[in-house]
Design a protein around this motif. Structure first.
Motif, mmCIF file in Angstrom:
data_model
loop_
_atom_site.group_PDB
_atom_site.id
_atom_site.type_symbol
_atom_site.label_atom_id
_atom_site.label_comp_id
_atom_site.label_asym_id
_atom_site.label_seq_id
_atom_site.Cartn_x
_atom_site.Cartn_y
_atom_site.Cartn_z
ATOM 1 N N GLY A 189 0.838 -1.196 0.000
ATOM 2 C CA GLY A 189 0.000 0.000 0.000
ATOM 3 C C GLY A 189 0.872 1.244 0.000
ATOM 4 N N LEU A 190 0.477 2.231 -0.765
ATOM 5 C CA LEU A 190 1.229 3.476 -0.868
ATOM 6 C C LEU A 190 0.364 4.634 -0.401
ATOM 7 C CD1 LEU A 190 2.861 2.887 -4.368
ATOM 8 C CD2 LEU A 190 3.900 2.512 -2.119
ATOM 9 N N ARG A 191 0.779 5.250 0.682
ATOM 10 C CA ARG A 191 0.023 6.382 1.214
ATOM 11 C C ARG A 191 0.484 7.666 0.538
ATOM 12 N NH1 ARG A 191 -0.530 4.818 7.682
ATOM 13 N NH2 ARG A 191 -2.154 3.252 7.339
ATOM 14 N N TYR A 192 -0.278 8.051 -0.488
ATOM 15 C CA TYR A 192 0.047 9.267 -1.213
ATOM 16 C C TYR A 192 -0.237 10.488 -0.345
ATOM 17 C CZ TYR A 192 -0.547 6.157 -5.306
ATOM 18 O OH TYR A 192 -0.476 5.130 -6.212
ATOM 19 N N PHE A 193 0.681 11.441 -0.391
ATOM 20 C CA PHE A 193 0.408 12.719 0.247
ATOM 21 C C PHE A 193 -0.223 13.620 -0.823
ATOM 22 C CE2 PHE A 193 2.289 10.612 3.606
ATOM 23 C CZ PHE A 193 2.202 11.362 4.772
ATOM 24 N N ASN A 194 0.042 14.884 -0.901
ATOM 25 C CA ASN A 194 -0.675 15.757 -1.845
ATOM 26 C C ASN A 194 -0.025 15.720 -3.225
ATOM 27 O OD1 ASN A 194 -1.625 16.802 0.860
ATOM 28 N ND2 ASN A 194 -2.802 18.118 -0.498
ATOM 29 N N VAL A 195 -0.629 14.960 -4.125
ATOM 30 C CA VAL A 195 -0.042 14.736 -5.442
ATOM 31 C C VAL A 195 -0.519 15.800 -6.435
ATOM 32 C CG1 VAL A 195 0.375 13.016 -7.244
ATOM 33 C CG2 VAL A 195 -0.210 12.260 -4.917
ATOM 34 N N TYR A 196 0.399 16.249 -7.278
ATOM 35 C CA TYR A 196 0.060 17.206 -8.333
ATOM 36 C C TYR A 196 0.844 16.850 -9.588
ATOM 37 C CZ TYR A 196 4.600 19.367 -7.264
ATOM 38 O OH TYR A 196 5.942 19.589 -7.068
ATOM 39 N N PHE A 236 3.688 18.131 -0.494
ATOM 40 C CA PHE A 236 3.257 18.115 -1.894
ATOM 41 C C PHE A 236 4.248 17.303 -2.719
ATOM 42 C CE2 PHE A 236 1.754 22.136 -0.061
ATOM 43 C CZ PHE A 236 0.390 22.046 -0.345
ATOM 44 N N ILE A 237 3.726 16.341 -3.486
ATOM 45 C CA ILE A 237 4.600 15.446 -4.232
ATOM 46 C C ILE A 237 4.221 15.412 -5.703
ATOM 47 C CG2 ILE A 237 3.178 13.487 -3.466
ATOM 48 C CD1 ILE A 237 5.740 11.768 -3.789
ATOM 49 N N TYR A 238 5.223 15.566 -6.549
ATOM 50 C CA TYR A 238 5.014 15.559 -7.992
ATOM 51 C C TYR A 238 4.705 14.146 -8.461
ATOM 52 C CZ TYR A 238 5.782 17.018 -12.859
ATOM 53 O OH TYR A 238 5.623 17.321 -14.187
ATOM 54 N N LEU A 319 9.390 20.917 -4.342
ATOM 55 C CA LEU A 319 8.203 21.656 -4.783
ATOM 56 C C LEU A 319 8.569 22.616 -5.912
ATOM 57 C CD1 LEU A 319 5.184 22.195 -4.336
ATOM 58 C CD2 LEU A 319 5.826 23.948 -2.657
ATOM 59 N N GLU A 320 9.711 23.274 -5.794
ATOM 60 C CA GLU A 320 10.149 24.190 -6.852
ATOM 61 C C GLU A 320 10.367 23.446 -8.165
ATOM 62 O OE1 GLU A 320 10.996 26.361 -3.094
ATOM 63 O OE2 GLU A 320 11.220 24.281 -3.755
ATOM 64 N N GLU A 321 11.026 22.290 -8.094
ATOM 65 C CA GLU A 321 11.327 21.528 -9.313
ATOM 66 C C GLU A 321 10.071 20.936 -9.932
ATOM 67 O OE1 GLU A 321 15.821 20.038 -8.050
ATOM 68 O OE2 GLU A 321 14.056 18.956 -7.339
ATOM 69 N N GLY A 322 9.165 20.465 -9.076
ATOM 70 C CA GLY A 322 7.928 19.879 -9.579
ATOM 71 C C GLY A 322 7.052 20.907 -10.276
ATOM 72 N N ILE A 323 6.891 22.067 -9.649
ATOM 73 C CA ILE A 323 6.072 23.124 -10.261
ATOM 74 C C ILE A 323 6.711 23.598 -11.565
ATOM 75 C CG2 ILE A 323 5.259 25.505 -9.996
ATOM 76 C CD1 ILE A 323 4.714 24.887 -7.059
ATOM 77 N N LYS A 324 8.026 23.753 -11.572
ATOM 78 C CA LYS A 324 8.707 24.179 -12.799
ATOM 79 C C LYS A 324 8.475 23.177 -13.926
ATOM 80 C CE LYS A 324 13.143 25.809 -14.574
ATOM 81 N NZ LYS A 324 14.548 26.172 -14.225
ATOM 82 N N ALA A 325 8.525 21.883 -13.613
ATOM 83 C CA ALA A 325 8.286 20.853 -14.623
ATOM 84 C C ALA A 325 6.837 20.856 -15.100
ATOM 85 C CB ALA A 325 8.646 19.479 -14.055
#
Length: 338
Positions: A189-196, A236-238, A319-325
């Motif tokens: 089981g994988l407990r996802y946090f806030n995925v975007y 927050f996780i990409y 978070l910076e790298e994920g949003i930039k991508a």
């Protein structure tokens, strides 16, 4: 949707070519990203998508009952089956396939749904039917749990759960049910946090605030934040790191439930700041009362030590790298819907 170069890497030593992979909820956000990961990296894998697909039915909160959308699958070359995981006749369509891996992403993921019966029927009872299918097919089961299991807990580690809504409770019951199968098959089981990230647009109001804030800013509006958003922090996780965790779960050193996050809590105010910087926008923010205050998680931060130890997982995107991508995709969505 353009092929993502970030998907062009293999996160595990397993060769999924010539394997049959079932993705439930495969027309949804994370499910469709998984499907394309396999298609792009293992062209000889047989990928089956099982999804309810959206119709016009809504919950009492006005949100759609299903977010699966065909547009998430444009370019997909595998098998698509329309079906409801709560319908045993629909599940019987899967009997003809020799399934090696099940990635179970189908669920009611809307945390504001109050209908307890349908939440348990969909998230818990249907999961048992899929676990039984995994035993019958001798398949590995990788399933989506959630950080909502922790609720207002101060410790975000397995064993410290305190869900404060029925969604979080249903995911905790899934984790408890999975334990009954630990000695029968590989089940993680994988407990996802806030995925975007890409392919979340069709989640509508339940899409990440990264996307929602981004679209507000591009439309010339002010970002609308809940009051105190500088103090409301989440992990927050990409989505690319979520895919990494799913693939590495297939090689998990032991069955269990593992957190999937970055291990760092960031504020909603941080998201707006990063978006403004990337989009080169200067605008005053607007603050509104939080209508979900009583069932809201004000802080989450994944303890990922066990995930690193037993899955070999390491988050690749801040978070910076994920949003930039993500920015090019947010702009593409804005251009299509404006």
């Amino acid at each position: 949707m353009k092929k993502s170069k970030r998907n062009e890497m293999k996160y595990a030593d397993i060769d999924f070519n010539n394997k049959t992979i079932l993705v439930t909820g495969g027309a949804g956000f994370i499910g469709s990203n998984l499907a394309f990961y396999f298609q792009e990296n293992y062209p000889d894998a047989k990928v089956i998508i099982f999804d309810k697909f959206r119709n016009e039915e809504t919950f009492s909160n006005g949100n759609l009952k299903s977010f699966g959308h065909f547009k998430n699958l444009i370019g997909f070359n595998g098998i698509v089956i329309s079906g409801d995981i709560t319908n045993k006749e629909d599940l019987e369509r899967l009997e003809e396939y020799d399934i090696d891996y099940i990635f179970h992403e189908a669920a009611i993921s809307d945390t504001t749904v109050l209908d307890q019966k349908i939440m348990i029927d969909t998230n818990v009872n249907a999961f048992k039917d899929l676990l039984d299918l995994a035993i019958k097919k001798d398949a590995s089961m990788i399933y989506a749990s959630s950080a909502a299991t922790y609720g207002n807990s101060k410790i975000f580690k397995v064993g410290y759960e305190h869900p404060n809504n029925v969604y979080g409770f249903s995911k905790l019951m899934m984790d408890n049910l999975a334990k009954e199968y630990y000695d029968k098959l590989k089940v993680v089981g994988l407990r996802y946090f806030n995925v975007y990230g890409p392919r979340e647009y069709f989640k509508n109001k339940t899409a990440s605030m990264v996307l929602q804030f981004g679209l507000q800013l591009l439309k010339g509006e002010s970002a609308k934040l809940f009051e105190g958003s500088d103090k409301i922090k989440r992990d927050f996780i990409y989505v690319e790191d979520v895919i990494q965790a799913n693939i590495k779960a297939c090689e998990a050193k032991k069955n269990g439930v593992y957190n999937v996050g970055t291990g760092i809590a960031r504020s909603f105010q941080d998201i707006v700041y990063i978006l403004k910087k990337e989009l080169n926008i200067e605008r005053v923010d607007v603050y509104i009362p939080n209508p979900y205050a009583k069932q809201y998680q004000y802080f989450t931060q994944a303890d990922i030590e066990d995930t690193k130890k037993y899955l070999g997982y390491n988050p690749r995107f801040s978070l910076e790298e994920g949003i930039k991508a993500y920015i090019p995709e947010i702009i593409r969505i804005y251009e299509e819907v404006k």
